[in-house]
Design an enzyme around this catalytic site. Structure first.
Site, PDB file in Angstrom:
ATOM      1  N   PRO A 250       0.893  -1.127   0.140  1.00  0.00           N
ATOM      2  CA  PRO A 250       0.037  -0.069  -0.127  1.00  0.00           C
ATOM      3  C   PRO A 250       0.735   1.199   0.128  1.00  0.00           C
ATOM      4  CG  PRO A 250      -0.714  -1.474   1.664  1.00  0.00           C
ATOM      5  CD  PRO A 250       0.480  -2.001   1.125  1.00  0.00           C
ATOM      6  N   GLU A 251       0.443   2.094  -0.972  1.00  0.00           N
ATOM      7  CA  GLU A 251       1.107   3.463  -0.944  1.00  0.00           C
ATOM      8  C   GLU A 251       0.442   4.418  -0.131  1.00  0.00           C
ATOM      9  OE1 GLU A 251       2.424   4.381  -4.894  1.00  0.00           O
ATOM     10  OE2 GLU A 251       2.602   2.303  -5.383  1.00  0.00           O
TER      11      GLU A 251
END
Length: 292
Positions: free
Chosen positions: A2-3
């Site tokens: 996840p960014e």
């Protein structure tokens, strides 16, 4: 992994549930994730009030009463599930709610009956508890660059960071010491919007004395725009990401280059074809015609 948009989406979903809530009890169903859980983890959380839910780069931060902060990283496959009266209703596209499974490693039982569960099949995630006054100096957070949506991130800053830097733009933007929270997806998308090749060396878009050029201005704007749009869309759901309600992110439906190898460029009048190359062991997607 996840960014920033995915982690920010989770943070926003947790705010109405956790902020101000009291943790009646905590379950640690295994002693470790990526690293060992804090000593006396469940005992240290029982009875604590969550004062605020924040984020730094790709880390979630839960401020606890008593002067401590719980740091949570989702790792490669981590997700957070909320169940109970305060659980959000998912939209049309979501993962069905599952019963407790073998990958539910940490469960927080809140006053009022709501539960917050951390699920992590690959166990690359992490949960730590640190004193608030040592948060900024903690090894996971010390040295991180400015938040790309914060006031400290602007063309003058980025030009100074890129001056004399002879790595590619792609590598420079993925360096968390320069910009916090950016990852592969959104760097590819931002470079496309700015019309800049991921192969271009970072120092070539600033002046000789380290001042910003129009290319730097375009890049800053593109980074901010793509992150804001991704957050608004709930992030990108490619494999594991989902919101705390179980709803999927929608931004993957608007990718302009990422994961579009061999497809036509979406720039008007451009006849280029999206290509995929490997940089630093990661796939980069770009249009070789309109990204220079």
């Amino acid at each position: 992994m996840p960014e920033l948009p995915e982690v920010e989406t989770v943070r926003r979903g947790l705010m109405p549930v956790l902020q101000g809530a009291v943790i009646e009890s905590a379950e640690a169903r295994r002693p470790d994730l990526r690293w060992p859980l804090p000593e006396n983890f469940a005992e240290r959380l029982a009875g604590r009030r969550v004062e605020a839910i924040g984020r730094r780069a790709k880390y979630l931060l839960a401020d606890l009463d008593g002067g401590e902060v719980m740091i949570l990283h989702l790792g490669m496959s981590g997700s957070i599930r909320v169940e109970g009266e305060k659980a959000l209703r998912p939209g049309a596209f979501h993962y069905p709610r599952a019963a407790a499974g073998p990958h539910d490693h940490v469960v927080l039982h809140l006053a009022g009956g709501t539960t917050v569960t951390f699920n992590d099949p690959r166990r690359f995630g992490a949960i730590l508890i640190v004193p608030y006054d040592r948060l900024e100096s903690h090894p996971l957070l010390a040295g991180l660059g400015p938040e790309p949506l914060g006031n400290a991130f602007h063309a003058d800053y980025l030009a100074g960071a890129f001056a004399r830097r002879k790595t590619s733009l792609k590598a420079a933007l993925l360096d968390q010491k320069l910009v916090a929270g950016l990852g592969n997806i959104y760097v590819c998308e931002a470079l496309f919007r700015a019309g800049l090749s991921p192969r271009r060396l970072a120092h070539t878009i600033v002046t000789k004395d380290g001042k910003p050029t129009p290319r730097v201005e375009r890049l800053v704007t593109a980074i901010r725009d793509v992150l804001r749009e991704a957050i608004q869309a709930g992030g990108s759901s490619l494999r594991d990401h989902k919101q705390v309600s179980g709803e999927l992110g929608y931004f993957q439906h608007t990718f302009r280059v990422y994961d579009r190898e061999g497809e036509p460029c979406r720039t008007r009048h451009c006849k280029g074809i999206v290509q995929r190359i490997v940089q630093g062991g990661r796939s980069t997607f770009y249009c070789p015609v309109c990204q220079r």
